[in-house]
Motif scaffolding. Structure first.
Motif, PDB file in Angstrom:
ATOM      1  N   MET A 162     -50.769  -1.651  37.325  1.00  0.00           N
ATOM      2  CA  MET A 162     -51.549  -1.986  38.517  1.00  0.00           C
ATOM      3  C   MET A 162     -51.730  -3.507  38.598  1.00  0.00           C
ATOM      4  SD  MET A 162     -53.248  -0.969  41.180  1.00  0.00           S
ATOM      5  CE  MET A 162     -53.485   0.789  40.881  1.00  0.00           C
ATOM      6  N   THR A 163     -51.403  -4.075  39.734  1.00  0.00           N
ATOM      7  CA  THR A 163     -51.598  -5.503  39.949  1.00  0.00           C
ATOM      8  C   THR A 163     -53.092  -5.821  39.965  1.00  0.00           C
ATOM      9  OG1 THR A 163     -49.581  -5.613  41.259  1.00  0.00           O
ATOM     10  CG2 THR A 163     -51.137  -7.419  41.491  1.00  0.00           C
ATOM     11  N   GLU A 164     -53.491  -6.881  39.271  1.00  0.00           N
ATOM     12  CA  GLU A 164     -54.897  -7.236  39.212  1.00  0.00           C
ATOM     13  C   GLU A 164     -55.246  -8.257  40.295  1.00  0.00           C
ATOM     14  OE1 GLU A 164     -55.938  -8.575  35.359  1.00  0.00           O
ATOM     15  OE2 GLU A 164     -55.570  -6.645  34.387  1.00  0.00           O
ATOM     16  N   ALA A 165     -56.480  -8.201  40.759  1.00  0.00           N
ATOM     17  CA  ALA A 165     -56.956  -9.161  41.747  1.00  0.00           C
ATOM     18  C   ALA A 165     -57.065 -10.540  41.109  1.00  0.00           C
ATOM     19  CB  ALA A 165     -58.309  -8.713  42.292  1.00  0.00           C
ATOM     20  N   ILE A 166     -56.834 -11.554  41.916  1.00  0.00           N
ATOM     21  CA  ILE A 166     -56.821 -12.937  41.452  1.00  0.00           C
ATOM     22  C   ILE A 166     -58.003 -13.682  42.056  1.00  0.00           C
ATOM     23  CG2 ILE A 166     -55.475 -15.076  41.400  1.00  0.00           C
ATOM     24  CD1 ILE A 166     -52.989 -13.245  41.923  1.00  0.00           C
ATOM     25  N   ALA A 167     -58.699 -14.469  41.254  1.00  0.00           N
ATOM     26  CA  ALA A 167     -59.872 -15.196  41.732  1.00  0.00           C
ATOM     27  C   ALA A 167     -59.461 -16.388  42.591  1.00  0.00           C
ATOM     28  CB  ALA A 167     -60.714 -15.672  40.565  1.00  0.00           C
ATOM     29  N   PHE A 168     -60.100 -16.511  43.750  1.00  0.00           N
ATOM     30  CA  PHE A 168     -60.015 -17.744  44.548  1.00  0.00           C
ATOM     31  C   PHE A 168     -61.427 -18.326  44.552  1.00  0.00           C
ATOM     32  CE2 PHE A 168     -60.045 -20.014  48.740  1.00  0.00           C
ATOM     33  CZ  PHE A 168     -59.208 -21.042  48.340  1.00  0.00           C
ATOM     34  N   THR A 169     -61.737 -19.052  43.508  1.00  0.00           N
ATOM     35  CA  THR A 169     -63.100 -19.527  43.273  1.00  0.00           C
ATOM     36  C   THR A 169     -63.662 -20.382  44.401  1.00  0.00           C
ATOM     37  OG1 THR A 169     -62.672 -19.457  40.891  1.00  0.00           O
ATOM     38  CG2 THR A 169     -64.584 -20.711  41.620  1.00  0.00           C
ATOM     39  N   PRO A 170     -62.870 -21.281  45.036  1.00  0.00           N
ATOM     40  CA  PRO A 170     -63.439 -22.092  46.130  1.00  0.00           C
ATOM     41  C   PRO A 170     -63.921 -21.275  47.321  1.00  0.00           C
ATOM     42  CG  PRO A 170     -61.407 -23.066  45.316  1.00  0.00           C
ATOM     43  CD  PRO A 170     -61.494 -21.708  44.701  1.00  0.00           C
ATOM     44  N   GLY A 171     -63.406 -20.052  47.458  1.00  0.00           N
ATOM     45  CA  GLY A 171     -63.808 -19.217  48.587  1.00  0.00           C
ATOM     46  C   GLY A 171     -64.783 -18.127  48.224  1.00  0.00           C
ATOM     47  N   ASN A 172     -65.087 -17.978  46.927  1.00  0.00           N
ATOM     48  CA  ASN A 172     -65.989 -16.929  46.448  1.00  0.00           C
ATOM     49  C   ASN A 172     -65.447 -15.529  46.744  1.00  0.00           C
ATOM     50  OD1 ASN A 172     -68.215 -19.221  47.721  1.00  0.00           O
ATOM     51  ND2 ASN A 172     -68.206 -18.782  45.536  1.00  0.00           N
ATOM     52  N   TYR A 173     -64.137 -15.379  46.542  1.00  0.00           N
ATOM     53  CA  TYR A 173     -63.541 -14.052  46.677  1.00  0.00           C
ATOM     54  C   TYR A 173     -62.319 -13.923  45.783  1.00  0.00           C
ATOM     55  CZ  TYR A 173     -60.351 -16.239  50.207  1.00  0.00           C
ATOM     56  OH  TYR A 173     -59.441 -17.033  50.877  1.00  0.00           O
ATOM     57  N   HIS A 174     -61.891 -12.680  45.591  1.00  0.00           N
ATOM     58  CA  HIS A 174     -60.662 -12.356  44.889  1.00  0.00           C
ATOM     59  C   HIS A 174     -59.641 -11.865  45.912  1.00  0.00           C
ATOM     60  CE1 HIS A 174     -63.055 -12.683  41.272  1.00  0.00           C
ATOM     61  NE2 HIS A 174     -62.017 -12.372  40.508  1.00  0.00           N
ATOM     62  N   TYR A 175     -58.371 -11.951  45.571  1.00  0.00           N
ATOM     63  CA  TYR A 175     -57.337 -11.486  46.486  1.00  0.00           C
ATOM     64  C   TYR A 175     -56.227 -10.779  45.717  1.00  0.00           C
ATOM     65  CZ  TYR A 175     -54.567 -15.510  44.899  1.00  0.00           C
ATOM     66  OH  TYR A 175     -53.876 -16.409  44.129  1.00  0.00           O
ATOM     67  N   MET A 176     -55.469  -9.974  46.437  1.00  0.00           N
ATOM     68  CA  MET A 176     -54.290  -9.341  45.876  1.00  0.00           C
ATOM     69  C   MET A 176     -53.073 -10.098  46.389  1.00  0.00           C
ATOM     70  SD  MET A 176     -52.770  -5.515  46.410  1.00  0.00           S
ATOM     71  CE  MET A 176     -51.166  -5.083  45.730  1.00  0.00           C
ATOM     72  N   ARG A 177     -52.243 -10.571  45.480  1.00  0.00           N
ATOM     73  CA  ARG A 177     -51.082 -11.377  45.864  1.00  0.00           C
ATOM     74  C   ARG A 177     -50.188 -10.613  46.845  1.00  0.00           C
ATOM     75  NH1 ARG A 177     -49.231 -12.902  41.009  1.00  0.00           N
ATOM     76  NH2 ARG A 177     -50.148 -14.986  41.137  1.00  0.00           N
ATOM     77  N   GLY A 178     -49.759 -11.317  47.914  1.00  0.00           N
ATOM     78  CA  GLY A 178     -48.878 -10.721  48.901  1.00  0.00           C
ATOM     79  C   GLY A 178     -47.618 -11.544  49.058  1.00  0.00           C
ATOM     80  N   VAL A 179     -47.414 -12.088  50.255  1.00  0.00           N
ATOM     81  CA  VAL A 179     -46.263 -12.930  50.543  1.00  0.00           C
ATOM     82  C   VAL A 179     -46.753 -14.315  50.945  1.00  0.00           C
ATOM     83  CG1 VAL A 179     -44.717 -11.048  51.151  1.00  0.00           C
ATOM     84  CG2 VAL A 179     -46.247 -11.978  52.896  1.00  0.00           C
ATOM     85  N   ARG A 180     -45.820 -15.203  51.294  1.00  0.00           N
ATOM     86  CA  ARG A 180     -46.192 -16.593  51.585  1.00  0.00           C
ATOM     87  C   ARG A 180     -47.223 -16.691  52.706  1.00  0.00           C
ATOM     88  NH1 ARG A 180     -43.855 -20.342  55.363  1.00  0.00           N
ATOM     89  NH2 ARG A 180     -44.361 -22.511  54.809  1.00  0.00           N
ATOM     90  N   GLN A 181     -47.086 -15.853  53.733  1.00  0.00           N
ATOM     91  CA  GLN A 181     -47.942 -16.024  54.903  1.00  0.00           C
ATOM     92  C   GLN A 181     -49.315 -15.363  54.783  1.00  0.00           C
ATOM     93  OE1 GLN A 181     -44.839 -14.772  54.840  1.00  0.00           O
ATOM     94  NE2 GLN A 181     -44.563 -13.022  56.214  1.00  0.00           N
ATOM     95  N   TYR A 182     -49.497 -14.468  53.830  1.00  0.00           N
ATOM     96  CA  TYR A 182     -50.819 -13.835  53.674  1.00  0.00           C
ATOM     97  C   TYR A 182     -50.897 -13.043  52.374  1.00  0.00           C
ATOM     98  CZ  TYR A 182     -48.035 -10.089  55.766  1.00  0.00           C
ATOM     99  OH  TYR A 182     -47.026  -9.204  56.051  1.00  0.00           O
ATOM    100  N   SER A 183     -52.134 -12.772  51.970  1.00  0.00           N
ATOM    101  CA  SER A 183     -52.348 -11.895  50.826  1.00  0.00           C
ATOM    102  C   SER A 183     -52.463 -10.454  51.317  1.00  0.00           C
ATOM    103  CB  SER A 183     -53.625 -12.288  50.074  1.00  0.00           C
ATOM    104  OG  SER A 183     -54.779 -11.908  50.806  1.00  0.00           O
ATOM    105  N   CYS A 184     -52.438  -9.523  50.386  1.00  0.00           N
ATOM    106  CA  CYS A 184     -52.530  -8.106  50.754  1.00  0.00           C
ATOM    107  C   CYS A 184     -53.968  -7.653  50.982  1.00  0.00           C
ATOM    108  CB  CYS A 184     -51.893  -7.241  49.667  1.00  0.00           C
ATOM    109  SG  CYS A 184     -50.096  -7.355  49.620  1.00  0.00           S
ATOM    110  N   GLY A 185     -54.938  -8.452  50.549  1.00  0.00           N
ATOM    111  CA  GLY A 185     -56.325  -8.075  50.757  1.00  0.00           C
ATOM    112  C   GLY A 185     -57.254  -8.963  49.955  1.00  0.00           C
ATOM    113  N   VAL A 186     -58.534  -8.960  50.336  1.00  0.00           N
ATOM    114  CA  VAL A 186     -59.537  -9.787  49.672  1.00  0.00           C
ATOM    115  C   VAL A 186     -60.796  -8.971  49.412  1.00  0.00           C
ATOM    116  CG1 VAL A 186     -58.690 -11.934  50.712  1.00  0.00           C
ATOM    117  CG2 VAL A 186     -60.466 -10.611  51.897  1.00  0.00           C
ATOM    118  N   ALA A 187     -61.550  -9.378  48.395  1.00  0.00           N
ATOM    119  CA  ALA A 187     -62.836  -8.755  48.074  1.00  0.00           C
ATOM    120  C   ALA A 187     -63.824  -9.856  47.700  1.00  0.00           C
ATOM    121  CB  ALA A 187     -62.694  -7.764  46.922  1.00  0.00           C
ATOM    122  N   ALA A 188     -65.013  -9.790  48.256  1.00  0.00           N
ATOM    123  CA  ALA A 188     -66.036 -10.803  47.977  1.00  0.00           C
ATOM    124  C   ALA A 188     -66.492 -10.724  46.528  1.00  0.00           C
ATOM    125  CB  ALA A 188     -67.224 -10.609  48.911  1.00  0.00           C
TER     126      ALA A 188
END
Length: 231
Positions: A1-27
Motif C-alpha cells: 500500500m502506498t503511504e501518504a506523504i507529508a506536505f508540511t507547509p500546507g498542513n496536509y498529507h497527499y498521495m503521490r499521483g502524476v505531474r499535474q496533480y496528486s491522487c488525494g489529500v488529507a488534513a
C-alpha cells in the motif's frame, strides 16, 4: 500500500499521483479541509487571484491550497493538455507548492460541461487547510477517468475505449470505484468516511449506481451528478 506523504507547509498529507496533480489529500491533525465553490466558474488566472486573496484574508499561507475543481470548454488534445498543465503548474511553483522534479501535492479534478461551457479553463471550487483544534479527519480525493494515470496517452490506457454499452459503462464504473477506493485507503479512509461524492458523466449510469455504487456506500449522502465530459 502506498503511504501518504507529508506536505508540511500546507498542513496536509497527499498521495503521490502524476505531474499535474496528486491522487488525494488529507488534513493533518489540528486542521481541517474547507471547500469554497464559486457561483460561476472563474477564469483560471482570476480564480487563482481570488484564492490567494481569500487565503491571505484569513491568515493562511498560499501553501494551504490543497485541491481544486476545474472546468474547461472542451476536451484537450494531448499537446493542449500538456500546455495547459504547464500554465497551471506555474502558479503552484510561484506559491511554493511545486518544485520542478518533485511531487505535486495538490489534488484536482478537471472536466468539460456539456452545457453552459466556460469560455476558457476556469476554477469551479477549491479546498484548503484551516486550523481547527479537535477537527474530525477530512480528505479530498482527486477525480479520475476510466484510465490508468501516469502511463502516457490516456487513449491507449482507457478501459473499453468508446464502449458506452451497459456492460461497457459498468466495467468503466467498476474500475473508477476501485481506483477511488485505493486512493482513500492510502490516506486511511473508506467510503464510510465520505460526506460527499461527485460524479462526472454524460452517459446513463443508473445501473452502475445500483449495481456498484450503492452497495459500496458511495451514495449514502447522495451523489452530486455533473453532466460533464473528461478533459
Amino acid at each position: 500500500m502506498t503511504e501518504a506523504i507529508a506536505f508540511t507547509p500546507g498542513n496536509y498529507h497527499y498521495m503521490r499521483g502524476v505531474r499535474q496533480y496528486s491522487c488525494g489529500v488529507a488534513a493533518d491533525p489540528g486542521y481541517r479541509l474547507e471547500r469554497v465553490r464559486f457561483s460561476r466558474p472563474v477564469p483560471l488566472k482570476e480564480g487563482f487571484r481570488r484564492v490567494a486573496a481569500h487565503l491571505q484574508a484569513i491568515g493562511r499561507p498560499l501553501t494551504a491550497f490543497a485541491a481544486c475543481e476545474l472546468r474547461s470548454p472542451a476536451p484537450f488534445t494531448e499537446d493542449g493538455f500538456r500546455a495547459f498543465n504547464d500554465v497551471y503548474i506555474g502558479t503552484l511553483k510561484d506559491w511554493g507548492i511545486y518544485a520542478e522534479g518533485g511531487d505535486n501535492p495538490v489534488a484536482r479534478s478537471n472536466v468539460c460541461p456539456e452545457f453552459d461551457k466556460p469560455a476558457e479553463p476556469s476554477l469551479h471550487a477549491f479546498s484548503y487547510t484551516a486550523a481547527h483544534a479537535g477537527a474530525a479527519r477530512s480528505f479530498v480525493i482527486a477525480g479520475s477517468a476510466e484510465a490508468a494515470e501516469g502511463k502516457g496517452d490516456y487513449r491507449d490506457n482507457c478501459i473499453r475505449l468508446g464502449d458506452t454499452s451497459r456492460e461497457g459503462l459498468l466495467e468503466k464504473g467498476r474500475w473508477v470505484l476501485g481506483e477511488m477506493s485505493r486512493r482513500m485507503a492510502a490516506l486511511g479512509f473508506a467510503w464510510g468516511d465520505t460526506t460527499a461524492a461527485q460524479l462526472y458523466t454524460v452517459h446513463p449510469i443508473q445501473h452502475v449506481m445500483a449495481q456498484e455504487m450503492a452497495p459500496h456506500g458511495v451514495v449514502r449522502h447522495g451523489v452530486d451528478w455533473h453532466f460533464n465530459r473528461p478533459p
